[in-house]
Structures are given as structure tokens and as C-alpha cells.
Design a protein around this motif. Structure first.
Motif, PDB file in Angstrom:
ATOM      1  N   ARG A  96      32.821 -28.710 -43.187  1.00  8.97           N
ATOM      2  CA  ARG A  96      32.084 -29.974 -43.121  1.00  8.97           C
ATOM      3  C   ARG A  96      30.589 -29.745 -43.324  1.00  8.97           C
ATOM      4  O   ARG A  96      29.908 -30.549 -44.002  1.00  8.97           O
ATOM      5  CB  ARG A  96      32.338 -30.661 -41.776  1.00  8.97           C
ATOM      6  CG  ARG A  96      31.670 -32.008 -41.648  1.00  8.97           C
ATOM      7  CD  ARG A  96      32.332 -32.884 -40.603  1.00  8.97           C
ATOM      8  NE  ARG A  96      32.544 -32.200 -39.350  1.00  8.97           N
ATOM      9  CZ  ARG A  96      33.314 -32.685 -38.382  1.00  8.97           C
ATOM     10  NH1 ARG A  96      33.947 -33.819 -38.542  1.00  8.97           N
ATOM     11  NH2 ARG A  96      33.451 -32.028 -37.238  1.00  8.97           N
ATOM     12  N   HIS A 133      29.116 -40.884 -41.958  1.00  3.98           N
ATOM     13  CA  HIS A 133      29.843 -40.138 -40.939  1.00  3.98           C
ATOM     14  C   HIS A 133      29.421 -40.470 -39.512  1.00  3.98           C
ATOM     15  O   HIS A 133      29.939 -39.873 -38.563  1.00  3.98           O
ATOM     16  CB  HIS A 133      29.669 -38.626 -41.177  1.00  3.98           C
ATOM     17  CG  HIS A 133      30.402 -38.128 -42.378  1.00  3.98           C
ATOM     18  ND1 HIS A 133      29.918 -38.273 -43.665  1.00  3.98           N
ATOM     19  CD2 HIS A 133      31.603 -37.487 -42.506  1.00  3.98           C
ATOM     20  CE1 HIS A 133      30.769 -37.744 -44.512  1.00  3.98           C
ATOM     21  NE2 HIS A 133      31.800 -37.268 -43.846  1.00  3.98           N
ATOM     22  N   ASP A 159      32.113 -41.278 -37.060  1.00  4.67           N
ATOM     23  CA  ASP A 159      33.014 -40.186 -36.683  1.00  4.67           C
ATOM     24  C   ASP A 159      32.576 -39.486 -35.398  1.00  4.67           C
ATOM     25  O   ASP A 159      33.317 -38.654 -34.864  1.00  4.67           O
ATOM     26  CB  ASP A 159      33.089 -39.148 -37.812  1.00  4.67           C
ATOM     27  CG  ASP A 159      33.603 -39.742 -39.115  1.00  4.67           C
ATOM     28  OD1 ASP A 159      34.283 -40.783 -39.052  1.00  4.67           O
ATOM     29  OD2 ASP A 159      33.326 -39.164 -40.179  1.00  4.67           O
TER      30      ASP A 159
END
Length: 280
Positions: free
Chosen positions: A134, A154, A157
Motif C-alpha cells: 500500500r 483512502h 478506510d
């Protein structure tokens, strides 16, 4: 060049980003004492003597570009020290802005062979290897805007936090060692233990109590900004000529003592490194 000369900065220009307070100010003062011409950049005013103080807002790439244009010559040592603990601008201030600034220095040929870069990471960024795919995806973003777009995509997340910003620094240092060394440039970071800075004081209940049990056992104290400034000055000096691509722990040995079991109560930091514990 004598051994003492290798530690000195005579005839060199040091750029300190985040030089107004804390570890950045300490690094600037150490570099100046060692003979450097210090250029300090910060959003806050710089209230001590430097050769040149430049206002910069790491949240704004145009501000970074303007600040680079004001440096007025080559840079031999970069100290990237600016950072915040949280907030919507965390990734831009802690990493994206620093990366953009370094790229602009390179694009403008302001970092020549023999120069060096040192960033400030954190214990909160340890264990970054466990999140490498990532991190590499994030680092593959080509510019400031793309990196910010990745962060925005993101945020839901739950991965975008202080620890991720420091993981990004560690991964960036590791991945940039090879391409930068081909240009004769070294890059490293320090990973400080709890250090008495204005940022840490603002988060004292969490940051300055971390590893207190280890300090009690060893008779050590919370680190000072000067200890970190000295470590950065060493890594950016000719004395560290063979060192690149590392994140150097400056923590009285707490991490390694915990990792090896020499200090058994150190399990919380091992959980951090192994990705078994949430990061602050």
C-alpha cells in the motif's frame, strides 16, 4: 579532510524545513554551530538568527515553489522537520509537501553530488514493511495533486493518520536511496523516541508518557530536541558518507531492547512494529 572536518558544515548551505521550533530549530542551530549557512523555512516565524528565513506553507505547492525560488543557491544539506499530529492537512504537511519540496530542489539542480537529506519519522512509523504494497502504491503517485487525491480516496478506510504519514517517510527513504545515490545524494531519516517539543507537549498524555517505564528502569529522561538535531546533523554530514536509506532510531535502545526481549515489558512497541496494535 580531517576527522573533525568531516563533521563540520563549513562552506555549506543547510536548508531546514520546519525550522521555527522543536527539532527543526535544534538542527538549524547545530548546523550553524558547525559552520553552515542556514536557510530556515516555516509557516511560523523564525525567531533566532539565520542567514535567511523564508515563509512556506507545505499545504500549498505554489508556496513551496515560491520558497524554493528564494533560496538563492545550491543546498548541501536538507533537514525536513515540519510536522503536525493530526487534522485534515496532516498528510500534506507531514509528507506530501516535503516530497514535493525535495523534488523541486532536484528539478532545479539545487542538490548536487555530495549533498544529503534527513527527514524526521517516528516510532509510530515503525513496522512500515508490513504495509509495503500500500505504501508503494501511495509513493507511485507522480505529484502533489495525485498524492492528495490518493489520500482523499483512502480516508474512509481509516488508514490515513499520523502513523501512516511516518510509515510513508520510512518507505520513501528506503525507496529513494538507490536513485538518489546515482546522483551522489544520500537520504536518511531519524526515528525519535519521546522528545520534549511543542508538538509533543500538545499531545503530552500520549507522546511523552510513551516508554516511561523504560526510562524509569534505565534512569534516562525524555529526549531533547538537541539530541535529535545532533543526530540529523551527523547523518547529513560527510562523517556519515556511507549511510543512506535508513531510519535511525534515537530512543536510548528502547526498541531493540524490547525486540530482543532484553527488556520484556516492551511488548507494546513490538506489537506496534509487527502491526498488531493501532498507531496513534
Amino acid at each position: 579532510m580531517t576527522a573533525i572536518d568531516r563533521f563540520r558544515y563549513d562552506g555549506k548551505r543547510a536548508l531546514v524545513v520546519g525550522g521555527a521550533t522543536g527539532m527543526g530549530a535544534a538542527a538549524a542551530k547545530t548546523a550553524a554551530e558547525l559552520g553552515a549557512e542556514v536557510v530556515a523555512m516555516d509557516y511560523a516565524p523564525v525567531r533566532y538568527d539565520v542567514a535567511h528565513a523564508i515563509n512556506v506553507d507545505l499545504r500549498d505547492p505554489a508556496s513551496i515553489n515560491s520558497a524554493i525560488d528564494q533560496i538563492g543557491g545550491p543546498v548541501h544539506a536538507v533537514f525536513s522537520a515540519a510536522g503536525v499530529a493530526d487534522g485534515p492537512d496532516l498528510m500534506r504537511i507531514n509528507f506530501i509537501g516535503h516530497r514535493h519540496l525535495i523534488k523541486r530542489l532536484l528539478d532545479n539542480n539545487l542538490l548536487s553530488s555530495g549533498s544529503a537529506i534527513c527527514l524526521i519519522s517516528s516510532v509510530a512509523g515503525m513496522g512500515w514493511e508490513n504495509d509495503l504494497p500500500r505504501l508503494l502504491e501511495f509513493l507511485a503517485t507522480p505529484d502533489y495533486a495525485a498524492a492528495q487525491d490518493w489520500v482523499s480516496a483512502h480516508e474512509a478506510d481509516g488508514i490515513i493518520h499520523y502513523g501512516f504519514s511516518k510509515k510513508a517517510i520510512n518507505a520513501y527513504v528506503a525507496t529513494q536511496a538507490y536513485p538518489l545515490l546515482k546522483k551522489g545524494i544520500r537520504i536518511n531519516a531519524i526515528c525519535p523516541g519521546p522528545t520534549d517539543t511543542p508538538l509533543a507537549q500538545a499531545n503530552a498524555d500520549l507522546w511523552l508518557t510513551f516508554a516511561q517505564d523504560y526510562r524509569d528502569e534505565t534512569g534516562s529522561k525524555v529526549h531533547t530536541p538537541e539530541q535529535m538535531g545532533d543526530a540529523m546533523a551527523f547523518l547529513n554530514s560527510a562523517a556519515a558518507f556511507g549511510i543512506s536509506g535508513i531510519t535511525m532510531l534515537v530512543d536510548y535502545g528502547h526498541t531493540m531492547s524490547s525486540l530482543t526481549g532484553a527488556y520484556p515489558p516492551g511488548k507494546p512497541i513490538i506489537d506496534l512494529i509487527m502491526g498488531r496494535a493501532p498507531l496513534p
